[in-house]
Design an enzyme around this catalytic site. Structure first.
Site, PDB file in Angstrom:
ATOM      1  N   MET A 141       0.846  -1.197   0.000  1.00 22.52           N
ATOM      2  CA  MET A 141       0.000   0.000   0.000  1.00 22.52           C
ATOM      3  C   MET A 141       0.882   1.247   0.000  1.00 22.52           C
ATOM      4  O   MET A 141       1.134   1.867   1.042  1.00 22.52           O
ATOM      5  CB  MET A 141      -0.936  -0.030   1.204  1.00 22.52           C
ATOM      6  CG  MET A 141      -1.800  -1.299   1.262  1.00 22.52           C
ATOM      7  SD  MET A 141      -2.902  -1.357   2.696  1.00 22.52           S
ATOM      8  CE  MET A 141      -1.706  -1.576   4.021  1.00 22.52           C
ATOM      9  N   ASP A 142       1.337   1.631  -1.173  1.00 23.01           N
ATOM     10  CA  ASP A 142       2.315   2.713  -1.317  1.00 23.01           C
ATOM     11  C   ASP A 142       1.628   4.002  -1.758  1.00 23.01           C
ATOM     12  O   ASP A 142       0.819   3.998  -2.684  1.00 23.01           O
ATOM     13  CB  ASP A 142       3.377   2.305  -2.347  1.00 23.01           C
ATOM     14  CG  ASP A 142       4.554   3.262  -2.363  1.00 23.01           C
ATOM     15  OD1 ASP A 142       4.716   4.028  -1.399  1.00 23.01           O
ATOM     16  OD2 ASP A 142       5.319   3.250  -3.346  1.00 23.01           O
ATOM     17  N   GLY A 143       1.970   5.110  -1.096  1.00 24.11           N
ATOM     18  CA  GLY A 143       1.500   6.416  -1.561  1.00 24.11           C
ATOM     19  C   GLY A 143       0.569   7.156  -0.613  1.00 24.11           C
ATOM     20  O   GLY A 143       0.031   8.201  -0.984  1.00 24.11           O
TER      21      GLY A 143
END
Length: 390
Positions: A141-143
């Protein structure tokens, strides 16, 4: 074109079709025409989501669901249904927002709208299910922080919005029939961040973990068993106790498995597994030597080189992996367009499909999820062949 039957239509949709003649006419004239243009023929399937009820679906009559024509099938089905999905979504949105109903009627129209969207999502999932469905999907879960900065939100609000995106992804996974889902929630390396940010994330995690065991949570709605994966000793006591309560509360659930990697890195997992394997085998050999049955395995000479090399086997290490609770992932999705694994599931991802949409995690939606599944299906036979060769 007409549908033979949809026996699992929800009551709001039936009310929409039968009672609201103006809206029903608007819906059928614009959206069903798109399905008609796809030249669909009938194929009866059993709904995996409601086993006691059946649904008559449509697939392109010009192709068959075989490996030789998989690309044609997937593109025709995906494009036709996706176009109809967004057209119906647009029509329903106009019905909901453009009619300027009174509040009570507006609430009813909103329910109708989301019932239609849910029905079409189920329809698309059943079409996709003609091809192989992944057993295990993992998410990086990047960003979240970049999303908060982009939207000028307060620090930490990006993670709260990201949690809502996670709930949607979990819902899509379990509706499709994906049994195992793994998320990368917090890396050991994240402890190096600013202490205030780490504490804020720990507080948020404790809040959301406690929410998992509530009766109305998605975990209980879909019968999901929760595992917390990682070096849990590194967590603060309140978070660790909350995680233990959640695992205990969901231990009897059996329809799906959610693995939450927290205080985790893959290198730490591998080192842990090797240490556990060596300690276990050392204890076994000590017991055997003490009883006279070990034949001095700990003092093997040069002639016992092969025996020494096989004292700890690959299966021993895999048995002690944190992720032994789930099979290797079939798809690994990382948002933000990044292609790095960031020390996540390095051991388990040798043969999985990597998908990196450019959107930030809070922006991920149904279309990204559906496209990841279709892309996996196009590569399925290649990946399966490579896995068998290894």
């Amino acid at each position: 074109m007409k549908f033979v039957h949809f026996s699992h239509l929800s009551p709001p949709i039936r009310a929409f079709n039968h009672n609201n003649h103006t809206s029903s006419s608007s819906f059928s004239s614009s959206s069903i025409t798109l399905l008609r243009r796809c030249k669909f023929s009938y194929v009866s399937l059993t709904s995996t989501f409601r086993p006691s009820r059946s649904i008559t679906l449509c697939v392109p009559n010009s192709t068959k669901a075989t490996s030789s024509s998989s690309s044609q099938f997937e593109s025709a089905a995906a494009e036709g249904i996706k176009e109809a999905f967004f057209k119906v979504e647009n029509d329903a949105s106009q019905i909901v927002h453009g009619s300027r109903m009174e509040k009570s009627n507006g609430n009813k129209a909103t329910q109708i709208f989301w019932s239609i969207v849910s029905f079409l999502r189920t329809f698309l999932f059943l079409v996709i299910s003609v091809r192989p469905i992944p057993h295990h999907i993992a998410f990086i879960m990047d960003g979240n922080r970049r999303y908060a900065k982009k939207r000028k939100l307060k620090e930490g609000d990006g993670h709260r919005v990201g949690f809502l995106a996670l709930m949607s992804m979990l819902k899509y996974c379990y509706e499709l029939g994906v049994r195992y889902v793994t998320i990368y929630a917090f890396s050991i390396d994240n402890f190096k961040r600013d202490p205030e940010e780490v504490q804020s994330l720990m507080d948020l995690m404790r809040e959301k973990i406690e929410g998992l065991i509530k009766e109305e949570s998605i975990v209980n709605q879909y019968g999901i068993k929760v595992h917390f994966i990682g070096n849990l000793k590194l967590l603060s006591e309140p978070v660790r106790l909350a995680a233990e309560r959640a695992m205990e509360a969901t231990a009897n659930n059996s329809r799906g498995v959610l693995s939450i990697c927290i205080a985790y890195t893959s290198t730490d997992e591998i080192v842990h597994a090797v240490q556990e394997s060596c300690e276990e085998r050392s204890d076994e050999i000590s017991v055997m030597n003490a009883s006279g049955a070990g034949y001095g395995l700990l003092q093997l000479g040069e002639n016992g080189k092969e025996e020494r090399e096989n004292i700890v086997k690959l299966t021993d290490i895999e048995k002690h992996m944190y992720m032994a609770v789930a099979p290797d992932p079939d798809i690994l999705i990382r948002t933000s367009g990044e292609t790095r694994l960031s020390n996540f599931l390095l051991w388990q991802s040798a043969h999985c499909y990597l998908y990196s949409p450019s959107v930030l995690w809070p922006e991920i939606g149904f279309r990204h999820f559906a496209w990841a599944i279709l892309s996996f299906q196009r590569s399925y036979f290649y990946l399966d062949r490579k896995k068998k060769q290894s």
